[in-house]
Design a protein around this motif. Structure first.
Motif, PDB file in Angstrom:
ATOM      1  N   ARG A 110     -21.841 -28.423  -4.945  1.00 12.87           N
ATOM      2  CA  ARG A 110     -23.031 -27.946  -4.243  1.00 12.87           C
ATOM      3  C   ARG A 110     -22.715 -26.945  -3.141  1.00 12.87           C
ATOM      4  O   ARG A 110     -23.595 -26.220  -2.693  1.00 12.87           O
ATOM      5  CB  ARG A 110     -23.795 -29.125  -3.639  1.00 12.87           C
ATOM      6  N   SER A 111     -21.489 -26.952  -2.642  1.00 11.77           N
ATOM      7  CA  SER A 111     -21.095 -26.000  -1.607  1.00 11.77           C
ATOM      8  C   SER A 111     -19.643 -25.618  -1.839  1.00 11.77           C
ATOM      9  O   SER A 111     -18.898 -26.345  -2.509  1.00 11.77           O
ATOM     10  CB  SER A 111     -21.292 -26.594  -0.213  1.00 11.77           C
ATOM     11  N   LEU A 112     -19.261 -24.483  -1.284  1.00 11.96           N
ATOM     12  CA  LEU A 112     -17.902 -23.977  -1.470  1.00 11.96           C
ATOM     13  C   LEU A 112     -17.268 -23.706  -0.111  1.00 11.96           C
ATOM     14  O   LEU A 112     -17.971 -23.296   0.809  1.00 11.96           O
ATOM     15  CB  LEU A 112     -17.920 -22.686  -2.293  1.00 11.96           C
ATOM     16  N   PRO A 113     -15.968 -23.896   0.005  1.00 15.22           N
ATOM     17  CA  PRO A 113     -15.109 -24.547  -0.986  1.00 15.22           C
ATOM     18  C   PRO A 113     -15.328 -26.063  -0.990  1.00 15.22           C
ATOM     19  O   PRO A 113     -15.722 -26.635   0.017  1.00 15.22           O
ATOM     20  CB  PRO A 113     -13.699 -24.215  -0.497  1.00 15.22           C
ATOM     21  N   THR A 114     -15.054 -26.666  -2.129  1.00 15.25           N
ATOM     22  CA  THR A 114     -15.078 -28.124  -2.246  1.00 15.25           C
ATOM     23  C   THR A 114     -13.809 -28.562  -2.945  1.00 15.25           C
ATOM     24  O   THR A 114     -13.475 -28.043  -4.009  1.00 15.25           O
ATOM     25  CB  THR A 114     -16.307 -28.613  -3.037  1.00 15.25           C
ATOM     26  N   MET A 115     -13.114 -29.503  -2.321  1.00 17.76           N
ATOM     27  CA  MET A 115     -11.944 -30.117  -2.948  1.00 17.76           C
ATOM     28  C   MET A 115     -12.372 -31.468  -3.500  1.00 17.76           C
ATOM     29  O   MET A 115     -13.040 -32.242  -2.803  1.00 17.76           O
ATOM     30  CB  MET A 115     -10.814 -30.319  -1.937  1.00 17.76           C
ATOM     31  N   VAL A 116     -11.982 -31.720  -4.755  1.00 17.79           N
ATOM     32  CA  VAL A 116     -12.289 -33.002  -5.377  1.00 17.79           C
ATOM     33  C   VAL A 116     -10.973 -33.639  -5.805  1.00 17.79           C
ATOM     34  O   VAL A 116     -10.125 -32.977  -6.416  1.00 17.79           O
ATOM     35  CB  VAL A 116     -13.238 -32.837  -6.578  1.00 17.79           C
ATOM     36  N   ALA A 117     -10.813 -34.899  -5.458  1.00 16.30           N
ATOM     37  CA  ALA A 117      -9.612 -35.644  -5.825  1.00 16.30           C
ATOM     38  C   ALA A 117      -9.919 -36.493  -7.050  1.00 16.30           C
ATOM     39  O   ALA A 117     -10.933 -37.196  -7.081  1.00 16.30           O
ATOM     40  CB  ALA A 117      -9.168 -36.534  -4.670  1.00 16.30           C
ATOM     41  N   PHE A 118      -9.038 -36.398  -8.038  1.00 13.75           N
ATOM     42  CA  PHE A 118      -9.177 -37.174  -9.276  1.00 13.75           C
ATOM     43  C   PHE A 118      -7.915 -38.002  -9.501  1.00 13.75           C
ATOM     44  O   PHE A 118      -6.810 -37.575  -9.166  1.00 13.75           O
ATOM     45  CB  PHE A 118      -9.346 -36.241 -10.483  1.00 13.75           C
ATOM     46  N   ARG A 119      -8.105 -39.176 -10.095  1.00 14.24           N
ATOM     47  CA  ARG A 119      -6.981 -39.994 -10.543  1.00 14.24           C
ATOM     48  C   ARG A 119      -7.444 -40.711 -11.804  1.00 14.24           C
ATOM     49  O   ARG A 119      -8.527 -41.292 -11.828  1.00 14.24           O
ATOM     50  CB  ARG A 119      -6.562 -41.015  -9.489  1.00 14.24           C
ATOM     51  N   ASN A 120      -6.628 -40.627 -12.846  1.00  8.30           N
ATOM     52  CA  ASN A 120      -6.966 -41.272 -14.123  1.00  8.30           C
ATOM     53  C   ASN A 120      -8.332 -40.831 -14.649  1.00  8.30           C
ATOM     54  O   ASN A 120      -9.081 -41.631 -15.201  1.00  8.30           O
ATOM     55  CB  ASN A 120      -6.919 -42.796 -13.991  1.00  8.30           C
ATOM     56  N   VAL A 124     -12.168 -39.672  -7.085  1.00  7.60           N
ATOM     57  CA  VAL A 124     -11.914 -40.698  -6.079  1.00  7.60           C
ATOM     58  C   VAL A 124     -12.356 -40.265  -4.683  1.00  7.60           C
ATOM     59  O   VAL A 124     -12.548 -41.110  -3.809  1.00  7.60           O
ATOM     60  CB  VAL A 124     -10.429 -41.149  -6.059  1.00  7.60           C
ATOM     61  N   ALA A 125     -12.530 -38.956  -4.471  1.00  7.70           N
ATOM     62  CA  ALA A 125     -12.984 -38.465  -3.165  1.00  7.70           C
ATOM     63  C   ALA A 125     -13.356 -36.990  -3.297  1.00  7.70           C
ATOM     64  O   ALA A 125     -12.955 -36.316  -4.250  1.00  7.70           O
ATOM     65  CB  ALA A 125     -11.901 -38.646  -2.113  1.00  7.70           C
ATOM     66  N   ARG A 126     -14.089 -36.524  -2.289  1.00  8.85           N
ATOM     67  CA  ARG A 126     -14.530 -35.126  -2.282  1.00  8.85           C
ATOM     68  C   ARG A 126     -14.630 -34.684  -0.822  1.00  8.85           C
ATOM     69  O   ARG A 126     -15.019 -35.457   0.035  1.00  8.85           O
ATOM     70  CB  ARG A 126     -15.840 -35.061  -3.035  1.00  8.85           C
ATOM     71  N   GLN A 127     -14.277 -33.431  -0.586  1.00  2.38           N
ATOM     72  CA  GLN A 127     -14.316 -32.867   0.765  1.00  2.38           C
ATOM     73  C   GLN A 127     -14.823 -31.437   0.665  1.00  2.38           C
ATOM     74  O   GLN A 127     -14.222 -30.613  -0.022  1.00  2.38           O
ATOM     75  CB  GLN A 127     -12.896 -32.883   1.369  1.00  2.38           C
ATOM     76  N   SER A 128     -15.933 -31.141   1.340  1.00  2.00           N
ATOM     77  CA  SER A 128     -16.482 -29.781   1.324  1.00  2.00           C
ATOM     78  C   SER A 128     -16.171 -29.076   2.633  1.00  2.00           C
ATOM     79  O   SER A 128     -16.072 -29.712   3.686  1.00  2.00           O
ATOM     80  CB  SER A 128     -17.989 -29.821   1.105  1.00  2.00           C
TER      81      SER A 128
END
Length: 145
Positions: A110-120, A124-128
């Protein structure tokens, strides 16, 4: 696969590699193409590679969703790269949303930049918002287990 093995997708050839956890410190290479699996630089993902890297990596994968017109994204790019060099057991990747709009749509950016953390394969988390290196590193370290 033993409990100590992790699947890591090669961002160069897309092969899924089984890597013993104990070997993560010794810079493992892809069994198919020989390229390093964990590097100090973020990997550029494409429409063809984004889903496999996110879905098949057992290791923590941080994806920076950004756009070429976004000034905060461009300001954060060197910070993201610096964070990647400090966290060698984490896969850092980038997706250019204005170039791969269809591929990034399922992730509801929805906004930039956005970091998304993935595992498996799971978020697991998101930071905009743009962050300095130290805050990116702290955020990622808080997600490691």
């Amino acid at each position: 696969m033993s409990e100590q093995d992790l699947h890591i997708v090669c961002t160069d050839c897309q092969a899924t590699n089984r890597v013993p956890t104990a070997k993560l410190d010794s810079a493992p290479n892809c069994g198919k193409c020989g390229e390093p699996l964990l590097t100090a630089n973020p990997h550029e993902l494409t429409a063809q590679t984004i889903n496999k890297v996110i879905q098949k990596n057992d290791i923590l994968t941080i994806v920076d969703f950004w756009a070429s017109w976004c000034q905060p994204c461009l300001m954060m790019a060197p910070q993201f790269k610096a964070a990647a060099s400090q966290l060698p057991k984490v896969v850092f990747a980038k997706v250019q949303t204005d170039k791969y709009e269809q591929a990034s749509a399922p992730y509801n950016i929805r906004s930039l930049p956005t970091m998304v953390a993935f595992r498996n394969g799971k978020e697991v988390a998101r930071q905009s918002g743009a962050l300095p290196t130290v805050q990116i590193v702290q955020w990622v370290q808080s997600l490691q287990s």
